[in-house]
Design a protein around this motif. Structure first.
Motif, PDB file in Angstrom:
ATOM      1  N   ALA B 228     -13.195  17.732  13.261  1.00 31.43           N
ATOM      2  CA  ALA B 228     -14.207  17.102  13.480  1.00 31.43           C
ATOM      3  C   ALA B 228     -13.217  16.312  12.186  1.00 31.43           C
ATOM      4  O   ALA B 228     -11.944  16.505  11.356  1.00 31.43           O
ATOM      5  CB  ALA B 228     -15.189  16.811  12.378  1.00 31.43           C
ATOM      6  N   ASP B 229     -13.499  14.375  12.261  1.00 29.01           N
ATOM      7  CA  ASP B 229     -12.528  13.742  11.175  1.00 29.01           C
ATOM      8  C   ASP B 229     -13.340  14.028  10.181  1.00 29.01           C
ATOM      9  O   ASP B 229     -14.483  14.279  10.132  1.00 29.01           O
ATOM     10  CB  ASP B 229     -12.454  12.384  11.823  1.00 29.01           C
ATOM     11  N   TYR B 230     -12.728  13.375   8.929  1.00 25.92           N
ATOM     12  CA  TYR B 230     -13.127  13.693   7.155  1.00 25.92           C
ATOM     13  C   TYR B 230     -14.521  11.939   7.302  1.00 25.92           C
ATOM     14  O   TYR B 230     -14.003  11.688   6.115  1.00 25.92           O
ATOM     15  CB  TYR B 230     -12.165  13.196   6.359  1.00 25.92           C
ATOM     16  N   THR B 231     -15.885  12.173   8.032  1.00 28.83           N
ATOM     17  CA  THR B 231     -16.989  11.424   8.220  1.00 28.83           C
ATOM     18  C   THR B 231     -18.044  12.339   8.359  1.00 28.83           C
ATOM     19  O   THR B 231     -17.592  13.380   8.881  1.00 28.83           O
ATOM     20  CB  THR B 231     -16.571  10.007   9.328  1.00 28.83           C
ATOM     21  N   SER B 232     -19.049  11.560   8.088  1.00 26.74           N
ATOM     22  CA  SER B 232     -20.383  12.699   7.959  1.00 26.74           C
ATOM     23  C   SER B 232     -20.804  12.068   9.910  1.00 26.74           C
ATOM     24  O   SER B 232     -21.325  13.145  10.033  1.00 26.74           O
ATOM     25  CB  SER B 232     -21.363  11.861   7.491  1.00 26.74           C
ATOM     26  N   ASP B 233     -20.550  11.193  10.502  1.00 30.70           N
ATOM     27  CA  ASP B 233     -20.165  11.362  11.465  1.00 30.70           C
ATOM     28  C   ASP B 233     -19.635  12.153  12.547  1.00 30.70           C
ATOM     29  O   ASP B 233     -20.288  12.926  13.609  1.00 30.70           O
ATOM     30  CB  ASP B 233     -20.475  10.069  12.304  1.00 30.70           C
ATOM     31  N   GLY B 234     -18.484  12.730  11.901  1.00 31.45           N
ATOM     32  CA  GLY B 234     -17.652  14.057  12.092  1.00 31.45           C
ATOM     33  C   GLY B 234     -17.988  14.910  12.009  1.00 31.45           C
ATOM     34  O   GLY B 234     -18.062  16.018  13.455  1.00 31.45           O
ATOM     35  N   GLY B 235     -18.603  15.161  11.389  1.00 32.48           N
ATOM     36  CA  GLY B 235     -19.027  16.269  10.479  1.00 32.48           C
ATOM     37  C   GLY B 235     -20.608  16.823  11.145  1.00 32.48           C
ATOM     38  O   GLY B 235     -21.428  17.957  11.442  1.00 32.48           O
ATOM     39  N   ALA B 236     -21.378  15.572  11.532  1.00 29.57           N
ATOM     40  CA  ALA B 236     -22.870  15.601  12.386  1.00 29.57           C
ATOM     41  C   ALA B 236     -22.369  16.068  13.661  1.00 29.57           C
ATOM     42  O   ALA B 236     -22.996  17.440  14.262  1.00 29.57           O
ATOM     43  CB  ALA B 236     -23.567  14.678  12.413  1.00 29.57           C
ATOM     44  N   ALA B 237     -21.643  16.008  14.043  1.00 25.65           N
ATOM     45  CA  ALA B 237     -21.368  16.057  15.601  1.00 25.65           C
ATOM     46  C   ALA B 237     -20.404  17.591  15.859  1.00 25.65           C
ATOM     47  O   ALA B 237     -20.695  18.304  16.927  1.00 25.65           O
ATOM     48  CB  ALA B 237     -19.911  14.928  16.557  1.00 25.65           C
ATOM     49  N   ALA B 238     -19.399  17.588  15.198  1.00 26.34           N
ATOM     50  CA  ALA B 238     -18.767  19.205  15.349  1.00 26.34           C
ATOM     51  C   ALA B 238     -19.845  20.101  14.734  1.00 26.34           C
ATOM     52  O   ALA B 238     -19.801  21.223  15.491  1.00 26.34           O
ATOM     53  CB  ALA B 238     -17.817  18.945  13.978  1.00 26.34           C
ATOM     54  N   MET B 239     -21.054  19.849  14.185  1.00 25.98           N
ATOM     55  CA  MET B 239     -21.700  20.810  13.924  1.00 25.98           C
ATOM     56  C   MET B 239     -22.652  21.126  14.848  1.00 25.98           C
ATOM     57  O   MET B 239     -23.791  21.716  15.495  1.00 25.98           O
ATOM     58  CB  MET B 239     -22.548  20.494  12.618  1.00 25.98           C
ATOM     59  N   THR B 240     -23.229  19.795  16.222  1.00 20.26           N
ATOM     60  CA  THR B 240     -24.148  20.403  17.061  1.00 20.26           C
ATOM     61  C   THR B 240     -23.515  20.873  18.290  1.00 20.26           C
ATOM     62  O   THR B 240     -23.735  21.942  18.604  1.00 20.26           O
ATOM     63  CB  THR B 240     -24.122  18.664  17.547  1.00 20.26           C
ATOM     64  N   ALA B 241     -21.784  20.972  17.888  1.00 20.20           N
ATOM     65  CA  ALA B 241     -20.398  21.898  18.381  1.00 20.20           C
ATOM     66  C   ALA B 241     -21.235  23.089  17.983  1.00 20.20           C
ATOM     67  O   ALA B 241     -21.232  24.367  19.188  1.00 20.20           O
ATOM     68  CB  ALA B 241     -19.494  21.034  18.927  1.00 20.20           C
ATOM     69  N   LEU B 242     -21.196  23.619  16.855  1.00 20.62           N
ATOM     70  CA  LEU B 242     -21.211  24.976  16.693  1.00 20.62           C
ATOM     71  C   LEU B 242     -22.813  25.055  16.630  1.00 20.62           C
ATOM     72  O   LEU B 242     -22.878  26.961  17.497  1.00 20.62           O
ATOM     73  CB  LEU B 242     -20.775  24.813  14.714  1.00 20.62           C
ATOM     74  N   LEU B 243     -23.590  25.026  17.369  1.00 12.29           N
ATOM     75  CA  LEU B 243     -24.686  25.147  17.141  1.00 12.29           C
ATOM     76  C   LEU B 243     -24.892  26.288  18.427  1.00 12.29           C
ATOM     77  O   LEU B 243     -26.017  26.487  18.430  1.00 12.29           O
ATOM     78  CB  LEU B 243     -25.916  24.509  16.611  1.00 12.29           C
ATOM     79  N   ARG B 244     -24.351  25.593  19.309  1.00 10.15           N
ATOM     80  CA  ARG B 244     -24.355  25.388  20.402  1.00 10.15           C
ATOM     81  C   ARG B 244     -23.896  27.119  21.160  1.00 10.15           C
ATOM     82  O   ARG B 244     -24.045  27.390  21.744  1.00 10.15           O
ATOM     83  CB  ARG B 244     -23.325  24.889  21.446  1.00 10.15           C
TER      84      ARG B 244
END
Lengths: 343, 343
Positions: B228-244
DNA sequence: CTGAAAGCGCTTACAG
DNA sequence: CTGAAAGCGCTTACAG
């Protein structure tokens, strides 16, 4: 005298070197570089000059150019603290405006090194920049020094007593909108977590709060206005104080998003639900606000436009002009999850 | 040619003016100002000079001094984005170090105006600064331009292929410590929310994660590493992926605190409890981390020291020296409320 | 011990 | 149309 770092520099290429290689006078090279419209030179000669510049890796010496033209093609911006994201937006706006004018912008902080304005005038004044923007915590006393300086200057986002050179946002309207948002949701006990007492922005936000409360027919409880500095620690402490007051407010207008982070944390620690027990709105929108828990409702202020406008005014005004401008770009409420009707 | 802002300047006071008023040669004034140890002048004369400087409000012209001494007493720092709080710490450290050397520091961003390194070299290079620190996203191609420049330079917080001039933090150790913290709590399924694939810091943090996992006898599931890039948006998206991913990790090492803000928000939205369902630790400590909900456990990296050290190395090294330093100041875990044993 | 002079690297009005 | 010359405001080796 500063200590002198030892260093060998790569060989310095000057206008003369380029002229020699291209077989023309250095004044021709200068005119080619600066696009002098009065210069007529054969296309072939111009190309020889361009090639020589390229081959030698020539770069004009900014100090020499500044000395000769009495113009630095550079503006300066002094902010109190790089860690405060509010200034990031102002800087970006000012950089944009400077770029549009063909100028650069250099930013320095007054907080890190506690040296005050005299230090920055010595470092940035006279020959280094064509003007200075101050978004910091300069005092009236320091303003006097500015007056004796030959460098044009302008205060950004704050006024100082006796100053007639500033650009500010419509902070009154910002907190006024916040109050209106809470009133529309049905709140009546609306508190204000204000900024530091000395700060001009805090004063104006508080005035906007009071005016909007009165406008709505509400008589704010004086105990419902508490001051805090613009940090999360400050916001946390002020919110703790606010929670001790009976009857507890059902809504809080926080003067700054950093304080709001601390305020939300305090509420969470106290076991209070946002917005169930208390609605929270803060001045200044930024990406972080959307990712807090809960996502924070904010008032978006045109910080980028403020920086842009300040730079433009600095660049085009005379030093003797009064500049007392309020940036009129729209202020609006960004509704997220931290505000709801009282229950 | 940039457009030319109209302006009247306050009358400019030069060394000559001071000399006239004080009744001495301008070379004497210069020597008094610069504290020349070889100058012996009567105390009374020195005082006359000082008085004249004061009365006229004289300030040395930086451009003239720079031209004459071939030294600007100023360094420059280019960062990608003022909104990223990581850079605020680096800037503060570099400003401190510059101040200690009697130099100033000017910071500019490469992100706001998309003009790249050539732009900054033209604006800051040659005569304006004595050296340039780059903490941005310069490419190998841009490095070539630096090589032909006569301005000393140094990369901060990142390496670039082919470069032998950089200072970095011990990022491997940073994420290694984060993994060790999770392991000590009893976690075994530890994921890594890594930074952008291209970023040097992300690569090193990922390497540290992998090494520490192996060291602990754990074989990381490759699907447990997401970028993810170093932003809160990036972190949010990456965490969504991780939860799957099944089985879901019980702990996440996030490469950057901004991403962690987004990750926490995603977890909250998904109805998962932190640290009950998932423990979270992030690289880089800052005041904000302590006020998130829940308060975020972090790895504190010596960012200020990095900026300080970079400036010192820039100031004292020769342009031809290799500089490949890892700042060794301690890295440590700041335990807050976002990490706990798995349940 | 102090002052006169040279020169840093440019730009630009002016003369040829 | 192009080049020679002056000069921006300093610092500093050098001469008196």
């Amino acid at each position: 005298m500063p200590s002198r770092p030892s260093r060998e520099r790569a060989a310095k290429v000057t206008l003369n070197d380029v002229a020699m290689v291209a077989g023309v006078d250095r004044s021709v090279v200068s005119r080619v570089i600066n696009g002098d419209p009065n210069l007529s030179v054969r296309q072939e000669t111009r190309q020889r000059v361009l090639d020589a510049i390229d081959r030698l890796g020539y770069r004009p010496n900014a100090a020499a150019r500044s000395l000769r033209t009495a113009r630095a093609y550079m503006f300066g911006l002094v902010i109190p603290d790089f860690a405060n994201p509010v200034y990031a937006e102002i800087i970006k706006g000012a950089e944009r405006a400077a770029g549009n004018l063909g100028y650069g912008l250099m930013t320095a902080s007054s907080g890190g090194v506690q040296l005050g304005l005299a230090h920055h005038l010595a470092l940035l004044g006279q020959g280094r920049v064509d003007g200075l923007l101050f978004a910091g915590e300069e005092t009236g006393h320091e303003l006097e020094q500015l007056r004796t300086s030959a460098v044009p200057w302008l205060l950004v986002n704050r006024r100082i007593e006796g100053s007639r050179r500033y650009v500010v946002l419509d902070d009154e309207r910002g907190s006024g909108l916040a109050v209106e948002h809470m009133v529309a949701l049905g709140h009546r006990r609306i508190a204000h977590l204000a900024g530091p007492e000395g700060a001009d922005t805090a004063r104006r936000r508080r005035a906007g709060y009071t005016a909007a409360m009165t406008e709505a027919g509400l008589n704010p409880d004086p105990r419902h206005v508490v001051h805090a500095d613009y940090t999360s620690d400050g916001g946390a402490a002020a919110m703790t104080a606010l929670l001790r007051i009976e009857p507890r407010p059902t809504a809080v207008v926080v003067a700054n998003v950093a304080s709001a982070v601390g305020a939300l944390h305090t509420l969470h620690e106290a076991g209070l639900s946002v917005p169930g027990d208390l609605s929270v709105i803060a001045i200044h929108d930024m990406p972080l606000a959307g990712h807090l828990v809960p996502a924070l409702t904010t008032v978006r202020m045109p910080l980028g436009r403020l920086g842009e406008r300040a730079l433009e005014l600095l660049a085009t005004s005379n030093l003797t002009d009064d500049i007392t401008e309020v940036v009129t770009e729209p202020v609006d409420v960004v509704v997220r999850a931290s505000t709801a009707p009282p229950r």
